[in-house]
Design an enzyme around this catalytic site. Structure first.
Site, PDB file in Angstrom:
ATOM      1  N   LYS A  30       0.835  -1.208   0.000  1.00  0.00           N
ATOM      2  CA  LYS A  30       0.000   0.000   0.000  1.00  0.00           C
ATOM      3  C   LYS A  30       0.874   1.264   0.000  1.00  0.00           C
ATOM      4  O   LYS A  30       2.082   1.190   0.284  1.00  0.00           O
ATOM      5  CB  LYS A  30      -0.945  -0.013   1.185  1.00  0.00           C
ATOM      6  N   TYR A 255      14.522  31.034  10.433  1.00  0.00           N
ATOM      7  CA  TYR A 255      13.335  31.878  10.599  1.00  0.00           C
ATOM      8  C   TYR A 255      12.956  32.017  12.076  1.00  0.00           C
ATOM      9  O   TYR A 255      12.994  31.044  12.829  1.00  0.00           O
ATOM     10  CB  TYR A 255      12.153  31.254   9.850  1.00  0.00           C
TER      11      TYR A 255
HETATM   12  C1  PLP Z   1      -4.384  -4.353   7.188  1.00  0.00           C
HETATM   13  C2  PLP Z   1      -2.896  -4.389   7.231  1.00  0.00           C
HETATM   14  N1  PLP Z   1      -2.275  -5.568   7.144  1.00  0.00           N
HETATM   15  C3  PLP Z   1      -0.926  -5.666   7.199  1.00  0.00           C
HETATM   16  C4  PLP Z   1      -0.143  -4.547   7.350  1.00  0.00           C
HETATM   17  C5  PLP Z   1       1.346  -4.704   7.419  1.00  0.00           C
HETATM   18  O1  PLP Z   1       1.845  -4.309   8.656  1.00  0.00           O
HETATM   19  P1  PLP Z   1       3.422  -4.196   8.864  1.00  0.00           P
HETATM   20  O2  PLP Z   1       3.886  -3.127   7.953  1.00  0.00           O
HETATM   21  O3  PLP Z   1       3.559  -3.845  10.292  1.00  0.00           O
HETATM   22  O4  PLP Z   1       3.975  -5.533   8.523  1.00  0.00           O
HETATM   23  C6  PLP Z   1      -0.750  -3.295   7.446  1.00  0.00           C
HETATM   24  C7  PLP Z   1       0.061  -2.101   7.636  1.00  0.00           C
HETATM   25  O5  PLP Z   1      -0.255  -1.158   8.263  1.00  0.00           O
HETATM   26  C8  PLP Z   1      -2.165  -3.215   7.387  1.00  0.00           C
HETATM   27  O6  PLP Z   1      -2.818  -2.047   7.481  1.00  0.00           O
END
Ligand code: PLP
Length: 357
Positions: A30, A255
């Site tokens: 993702k 700044y």
């Molecule tokens: C639904 C879901 N599954 C698996 C994962 C993977 O988690 P990780 O990156 O801790 O392995 C995520 C990551 O946030 C997630 O949202």
């Protein structure tokens, strides 16, 4: 000269193989593969033997289909473009009873994975009874209907060791799986474990077909008691010293009095990297590396930072923000921000992106 975001392919690939350890993994890709680039990540994961991918965006799911035509693809967020799911053979979460009853007919032939809510409370069926209700209703339905291909949950506490919550969510989940299987239900895919759960357990849970792993595949440790050799960071972020300025005690720099020199002849390196490139303000409370030595960041601006240096530093020297020594996961454990937060903050529109090896 611009600041650089660079990944070493060889180290990335070795890490994926070490984390995978011959076990069936659903790689979480993702948010543009945690900012590593979807095409790069799919190519690397495929080379390491991973055939199953999950994301939260339909757009990415469709892109994965074109990158990996025979892969299994799981969409972790519910969407309502069911035609797109059918067309590209994308499995999707079934997030609640309400969603099921609202879209029961429209979901015909869509592959769904029943989601159990558990302690995260982000999505999913709330109880075993709710899961049983949808399974029974589905069984009794003679009309064209969705295809239940999976069962899954997501843990919220697998990286916590000082509280009982992981044990609670783990036990609740394993009971759900056992009970549904005992009742005779079968699922093509069952998956729950994120990086922390997969690594701390040392194996995939019984009856599960995949561990659903993200951050460890990208080279970051999900918890601090894990040894550094178990997971290798392939990512380096480097910038350059544009010039070195000398300021006197009491002079304000940056700044709005961002930094006030404490001593005469304080040397400040002006570096071409800032929060616009994705450097978190919390990260700027720690050092950078120049010519093998650590120096403190004194002020963070959009495209620049001031680093207090000594006589050894000069214009055009390379400034390292992250590498195998300045590991993102170490900064996570120091409270800078979550691993994925530091990774996804990096602005690949302003940094020059490179894959080496
Ligand atoms: C639904 C879901 N599954 C698996 C994962 C993977 O988690 P990780 O990156 O801790 O392995 C995520 C990551 O946030 C997630 O949202």
């Amino acid at each position: 000269m611009t600041a650089i975001w660079r990944v070493d392919r060889k180290i990335f690939q070795q890490n994926v193989r070490q984390v995978r350890n011959g076990q069936p993994i659903m790689a979480v890709v993702k948010n543009n593969a945690y900012n590593y680039g979807l095409a790069f990540a799919i190519e690397q994961f495929w080379e390491a033997g991973i055939r199953c991918f999950s994301t939260t965006s339909l757009k990415e799911a469709v892109e994965i289909r074109s990158l990996a035509p025979t892969a299994t693809i799981f969409l972790m967020n519910p969407i309502r473009d069911f035609d797109v799911l059918r067309e590209h053979d994308i499995h999707m979460t079934l997030p609640s009873l309400a969603f099921y009853y609202e879209h029961k007919q429209a979901l015909a032939d869509v592959k769904v994975h029943l989601e159990y809510e558990n302690l995260l409370h982000r999505s999913g069926f709330k109880t075993l009874a709710e899961l049983q209700e949808v399974l029974a209703d589905h069984e009794a339905n003679d009309a064209p209907k969705m295809l239940i291909t999976g069962l899954w949950t997501h843990f919220g506490y697998a990286d916590e060791f000082d509280v009982p919550d992981y044990e609670i969510e783990r036990t609740a989940w394993l009971e759900i799986v056992e009970k549904l299987l005992d009742q005779g239900y079968t699922f093509e895919m069952i998956h729950a474990q994120n990086s922390a759960s997969f690594i701390r357990e040392g194996h995939i849970f019984p009856h599960h077909t995949h561990a659903r792993v993200g951050i460890a595949l990208y080279g970051l440790r999900p918890y601090s008691s894990l040894s550094r050799d178990q997971i290798s960071q392939a990512l380096t972020v480097q910038a350059n010293v544009l010039q070195v300025r000398t300021v006197q005690a009491g002079q304000h720099c940056g700044y709005s009095f961002a930094y006030t020199a404490e001593q005469d002849n304080t040397r400040l390196a002006v570096v071409d990297l800032g929060y616009g490139d994705g450097v978190l303000r919390t990260r700027a409370q720690h050092d950078v590396l120049i010519n093998g030595k650590r120096y403190p960041i004194r002020a963070l601006m959009m495209s620049h930072m001031f680093v207090e240096v000594d006589d050894h530093v000069k214009a055009q020297d390379v400034v390292t923000l992250y590498n195998e020594d300045l590991r993102i996961d170490d900064y996570t454990f120091k409270g800078v921000g979550a691993n994925s937060e530091q990774l996804s903050a990096l602005n690949l529109d302003s940094l020059t992106k490179e894959y080496t090896n």
